[in-house]
Structure formats: structure tokens, C-alpha cells
Design an enzyme around this catalytic site. Structure first.
Site, PDB file in Angstrom:
ATOM      1  N   LEU A  99       0.759  -1.261   0.043  1.00 43.92           N
ATOM      2  CA  LEU A  99       0.036  -0.067  -0.051  1.00 43.92           C
ATOM      3  C   LEU A  99       0.872   1.246  -0.025  1.00 43.92           C
ATOM      4  O   LEU A  99       0.313   2.355  -0.507  1.00 43.92           O
ATOM      5  CB  LEU A  99      -0.778  -0.164   1.331  1.00 43.92           C
ATOM      6  CG  LEU A  99      -1.884  -0.997   1.212  1.00 43.92           C
ATOM      7  CD1 LEU A  99      -2.856  -1.080   2.720  1.00 43.92           C
ATOM      8  CD2 LEU A  99      -2.889  -1.041   0.144  1.00 43.92           C
ATOM      9  N   HIS A 144       8.345  -4.009   7.501  1.00 41.07           N
ATOM     10  CA  HIS A 144       7.776  -2.472   7.733  1.00 41.07           C
ATOM     11  C   HIS A 144       8.145  -2.183   9.087  1.00 41.07           C
ATOM     12  O   HIS A 144       8.724  -1.129   9.274  1.00 41.07           O
ATOM     13  CB  HIS A 144       6.141  -2.338   7.643  1.00 41.07           C
ATOM     14  CG  HIS A 144       5.645  -2.134   6.253  1.00 41.07           C
ATOM     15  ND1 HIS A 144       6.195  -1.038   5.355  1.00 41.07           N
ATOM     16  CD2 HIS A 144       4.874  -2.953   5.338  1.00 41.07           C
ATOM     17  CE1 HIS A 144       5.558  -1.165   4.326  1.00 41.07           C
ATOM     18  NE2 HIS A 144       4.794  -2.181   4.387  1.00 41.07           N
TER      19      HIS A 144
END
Length: 180
Positions: A99, A144
Site C-alpha cells: 500500500l 515494515h
């Protein structure tokens, strides 16, 4: 129901540094998790790390199927990723996207089985084992929180191609907006 927050894109410093461990399991954390789920669903994702909405804390949410098609949904706070030993590890050669690098995908081998140990939003211990897309998600979201994007694992030439395509798409979208 949480608040939908904007997704942070590649280049933002919050995505490129390790996140801080969560030390307080309180209403603020619960609200963050609600916002993360709302933001993930709005962006049509299957996983989301806190730094993807600009919050540098070690938390991710997920809602995706495993290799058998069984759907798994949850949150992991302060995750510790465990992969099979190299000699025992089988790789899934599938494509991956993010994303935070919208619209771009690239083949990226990942372990076909992963386990994450951590805590739920109330501070209770949790263990999540995943195969298929869930395994990929657990690895991707933990990356992440360590300050890495999937593109950081790509060969340099492929990484440059993905970033160039992302920048071209972003610039084209910006050019299409007519000033008032």
C-alpha cells in the site's frame, strides 16, 4: 469503527526506520488498531503496519487467507518473526505489492511458512502461524516495523524499475488534476 487515515508512501522517513516497541496497552493503542483496520480496509489491503499511517510503533493488523483459503484476522504488537531454518525453508516465488508503493508489484520469494510471536491489543501473548498469503503478510508487515519495504529485498535493477514505474504513475496522476 476507526478513522481512515492516509497511507504513507515510499520516501517518507517513518517507513525507513525501525519502529519503537509498544509499552502501553491502553485505550490509545486500541484506537490506533481500530484506525489501522479502517485504513487497511479503505485501501483494500490485507495487512497494514502502524508506520504506514505515520505512527512509529511496532504494531500491525492483518486480514488475509492462508494457503488453504482460511481467512485470518488479527493484530500483533511487538512482533518477533520466526522462519523455518534455511535447510527446512521452502520459498513461495509469488508477487508482492504494498500500500505504500501503490500499483506496483514484483516477484519476491518468501518463506511459505512463518510464525510471529507478540501480544494482542490488551497485552496478552499471541502466536500467529501462517502459510500462503498469510505467511507472506506476516513477513511483509514485520519488515515494515523494522524499517524495510518489500522493494528493499528486490535486486537493485528491479527495485529501480518498480520505483520508476511508481513515480511515473504518481506524476501522471498529479498532472491529470486540473487546477481550479
Amino acid at each position: 469503527m476507526g478513522e481512515i487515515r492516509p497511507i504513507v508512501h515510499v520516501g517518507d522517513p517513518v517507513l525507513h526506520q525501525p519502529c519503537e516497541p509498544v509499552t502501553r496497552f491502553d485505550d490509545a493503542l486500541a484506537a490506533l488498531v481500530d484506525d489501522m483496520f479502517a485504513s487497511m480496509y479503505a485501501a483494500e489491503g490485507v495487512g497494514l503496519a502502524a508506520n504506514q499511517i505515520g505512527v512509529s510503533l511496532r504494531v500491525f493488523v492483518y486480514d488475509c487467507p492462508d494457503a488453504d483459503g482460511e481467512r485470518h484476522k488479527g493484530v500483533v504488537v511487538n512482533p518477533v518473526l520466526v522462519l523455518p531454518e534455511v535447510g527446512e525453508r521452502r520459498l513461495d516465488p509469488g508477487e508482492e505489492g504494498c500500500l505504500s508503493v501503490p500499483g506496483q508489484y514484483a516477484p519476491l520469494p518468501r518463506a511459505d511458512h512463518a510464525t510471529v510471536h507478540g501480544f494482542d491489543v490488551a497485552g496478552e501473548p499471541v502466536t500467529v502461524e501462517g502459510t500462503g498469503l498469510l505467511s507472506r503478510c506476516l513477513q511483509h508487515e514485520t519488515d515494515h516495523l523494522d524499517g524495510h519495504l518489500y522493494i528493499d529485498r528486490l535486486p537493485a535493477k528491479r527495485r529501480k524499475q518498480v520505483l520508476a514505474a511508481y513515480e511515473a504513475a504518481r506524476d501522471s496522476a498529479m498532472a491529470d488534476k486540473t487546477p481550479l
